[in-house]
Scaffold this active site. Structure first.
Site, PDB file in Angstrom:
ATOM      1  N   ASP A 103       0.824  -1.203   0.000  1.00  0.00           N
ATOM      2  CA  ASP A 103       0.000   0.000   0.000  1.00  0.00           C
ATOM      3  C   ASP A 103       0.866   1.265   0.000  1.00  0.00           C
ATOM      4  OD1 ASP A 103      -2.340   1.391  -0.033  1.00  0.00           O
ATOM      5  OD2 ASP A 103      -2.794   1.120   2.095  1.00  0.00           O
ATOM      6  N   GLY A 104       0.343   2.315  -0.614  1.00  0.00           N
ATOM      7  CA  GLY A 104       0.989   3.623  -0.524  1.00  0.00           C
ATOM      8  C   GLY A 104       1.684   4.097  -1.795  1.00  0.00           C
TER       9      GLY A 104
ATOM     10  N   TRP B  98       2.970   7.940  -2.282  1.00  0.00           N
ATOM     11  CA  TRP B  98       4.406   8.119  -2.533  1.00  0.00           C
ATOM     12  C   TRP B  98       4.602   9.061  -3.715  1.00  0.00           C
ATOM     13  CZ3 TRP B  98       7.773   7.379  -6.563  1.00  0.00           C
ATOM     14  CH2 TRP B  98       9.138   7.311  -6.257  1.00  0.00           C
TER      15      TRP B  98
ATOM     16  N   GLU C 201     -11.857  -5.098  -5.275  1.00  0.00           N
ATOM     17  CA  GLU C 201     -12.401  -3.747  -5.053  1.00  0.00           C
ATOM     18  C   GLU C 201     -11.670  -2.698  -5.896  1.00  0.00           C
ATOM     19  OE1 GLU C 201     -11.622  -5.872  -2.405  1.00  0.00           O
ATOM     20  OE2 GLU C 201     -13.745  -6.430  -2.310  1.00  0.00           O
ATOM     21  N   ASN C 202     -10.462  -3.035  -6.373  1.00  0.00           N
ATOM     22  CA  ASN C 202      -9.666  -2.035  -7.104  1.00  0.00           C
ATOM     23  C   ASN C 202     -10.274  -1.626  -8.450  1.00  0.00           C
ATOM     24  OD1 ASN C 202      -6.391  -3.174  -5.931  1.00  0.00           O
ATOM     25  ND2 ASN C 202      -7.726  -1.574  -5.132  1.00  0.00           N
ATOM     26  N   TRP C 203     -11.287  -2.387  -8.937  1.00  0.00           N
ATOM     27  CA  TRP C 203     -11.951  -1.994 -10.186  1.00  0.00           C
ATOM     28  C   TRP C 203     -12.649  -0.644 -10.014  1.00  0.00           C
ATOM     29  CZ3 TRP C 203     -10.495  -4.713 -14.234  1.00  0.00           C
ATOM     30  CH2 TRP C 203     -10.208  -6.068 -14.097  1.00  0.00           C
TER      31      TRP C 203
ATOM     32  N   ARG D 272       2.100  -5.052   5.979  1.00  0.00           N
ATOM     33  CA  ARG D 272       1.305  -4.026   5.301  1.00  0.00           C
ATOM     34  C   ARG D 272       2.042  -2.700   5.412  1.00  0.00           C
ATOM     35  NH1 ARG D 272      -4.906  -2.925   4.336  1.00  0.00           N
ATOM     36  NH2 ARG D 272      -4.571  -1.060   3.101  1.00  0.00           N
TER      37      ARG D 272
HETATM   38  C1  FPP Z   1      -1.516   0.106  -3.660  1.00  0.00           C
HETATM   39  O1  FPP Z   1      -1.126   1.450  -3.628  1.00  0.00           O
HETATM   40  C2  FPP Z   1      -0.932  -0.590  -4.812  1.00  0.00           C
HETATM   41  C3  FPP Z   1      -1.620  -1.190  -5.844  1.00  0.00           C
HETATM   42  C4  FPP Z   1      -3.078  -1.247  -5.908  1.00  0.00           C
HETATM   43  C5  FPP Z   1      -0.931  -1.805  -6.988  1.00  0.00           C
HETATM   44  C6  FPP Z   1       0.279  -2.591  -6.607  1.00  0.00           C
HETATM   45  C7  FPP Z   1       0.875  -3.191  -7.820  1.00  0.00           C
HETATM   46  C8  FPP Z   1       2.192  -3.275  -8.042  1.00  0.00           C
HETATM   47  C9  FPP Z   1       3.225  -2.778  -7.142  1.00  0.00           C
HETATM   48  C10 FPP Z   1       2.651  -3.927  -9.317  1.00  0.00           C
HETATM   49  C11 FPP Z   1       2.805  -5.406  -9.152  1.00  0.00           C
HETATM   50  C12 FPP Z   1       3.141  -6.000 -10.480  1.00  0.00           C
HETATM   51  C13 FPP Z   1       3.200  -7.320 -10.766  1.00  0.00           C
HETATM   52  C14 FPP Z   1       3.303  -7.808 -12.155  1.00  0.00           C
HETATM   53  C15 FPP Z   1       3.156  -8.329  -9.743  1.00  0.00           C
HETATM   54  P1  FPP Z   1      -2.254   2.549  -3.697  1.00  0.00           P
HETATM   55  O2  FPP Z   1      -2.461   2.924  -5.119  1.00  0.00           O
HETATM   56  O3  FPP Z   1      -3.467   2.044  -2.992  1.00  0.00           O
HETATM   57  O4  FPP Z   1      -1.603   3.726  -2.903  1.00  0.00           O
HETATM   58  P2  FPP Z   1      -2.385   4.822  -2.051  1.00  0.00           P
HETATM   59  O5  FPP Z   1      -3.077   4.098  -0.940  1.00  0.00           O
HETATM   60  O6  FPP Z   1      -1.295   5.721  -1.579  1.00  0.00           O
HETATM   61  O7  FPP Z   1      -3.343   5.499  -2.979  1.00  0.00           O
END
Ligand code: FPP
Length: 254
Positions: A28-29, A33, A75-77, A196
């Site tokens: 997460d994050g 970032w 849920e990410n959709w 996490r």
């Molecule tokens: C959460 O950060 C991260 C994700 C939803 C995507 C994570 C995916 C990768 C690191 C790529 C993995 C790739 C492969 C092929 C395995 P966020 O967007 O929720 O961050 P936020 O909470 O700061 O908004």
């Protein structure tokens, strides 16, 4: 991405016999970032891939046999369409780009989740990566994509109910091990340590069944900054915990 040589070997104060056999990560994050750096969210996801790659290699270097990463939840959709599309393309590109190296490093790739709803071209890369690495014997790398713990449990219930209906399974034979056979993670050991990043104290529908006895480690560090020094901190904390699995600590004076 280069690795500081000092971090290439297991730090001496970690006990190699008490390392987790399976680490799971809620990455997460990435968005925050990027925002902190005045960059678009997608830059955070790109950096997130680098962090994941190094964690995978670190598991190999330090003798941890399995890593599971939460790449995309059911849920990410609900995220903006451009971000969802970017992530799907990113997964596909990363798989295509890294497969050869994964083979060279003997990594065994497995995707878990409802893969049928993913774009066809991504599904093809996923299939290829799983098939090509099937007989590899190194790190077991599991990527949860379009994954939701509740959805996984419901689909397992359906599969078992269908077998009962058709007379293949007797209701009395349903136990934990039969149930596990119907989870996406069939055959993969349960995580011992769940990490996490970004400080959120939530499980977010990740591996609900499998983390029943996992030690949970939450760090405020944002995922793209989660490096070997951060992993070392997580493992140090893990080794300080006493895992009792619901029992009482064994003592000499019973
Ligand atoms: C959460 O950060 C991260 C994700 C939803 C995507 C994570 C995916 C990768 C690191 C790529 C993995 C790739 C492969 C092929 C395995 P966020 O967007 O929720 O961050 P936020 O909470 O700061 O908004």
């Amino acid at each position: 991405m280069s690795v500081d040589l000092a971090w290439q070997k297991l730090p001496v104060d970690l006990d190699p016999n008490r390392l987790p056999k399976h680490v799971a990560a809620i990455m997460d994050g990435n968005g925050r970032w990027a925002k902190n750096k005045g960059k678009p969210r997608i830059v955070g996801h790109q950096k997130g891939v680098d962090a994941l790659k190094d964690l995978l290699r670190c598991c190999k270097d330090w003798g941890i046999p399995a890593l599971t990463a939460y790449a995309f939840s059911t849920e990410n959709w609900g995220r903006p369409l451009e971000e969802v599309q970017f992530l799907m393309t990113l997964f596909e590109r990363v798989l295509r780009r890294e497969l050869q190296e994964m083979m060279a490093e003997n990594v065994k790739i497995r995707f878990v989740g409802n893969l049928t709803d993913l774009p066809k071209s991504l599904r093809q890369e996923i299939e290829r990566s799983m098939q090509d690495t099937e007989n590899n014997t190194g790190t077991q790398f599991t990527i949860a994509t379009n994954y939701g713990g509740r959805q996984e449990i419901v689909q397992a219930c359906r599969a078992i109910a269908s077998k009962v209906e058709r007379g293949y399974v007797e209701v009395e034979k349903i136990d934990e091990s039969l149930f596990e056979e119907h989870l996406y993670t069939k055959g993969i050991t349960h995580p011992d340590l769940l990490i996490r990043t970004s400080g959120e104290m939530r499980i977010s529908n990740f591996l609900l069944w499998q983390i029943a006895y996992a030690e949970i480690y939450v760090t405020p560090t944002l995922w793209p900054d989660f490096d070997r020094a951060e992993f070392y901190k997580a493992l140090t904390t893990y080794q300080q915990r006493e895992r009792r699995f619901g029992k009482v600590k064994s003592t000499n004076n019973k």
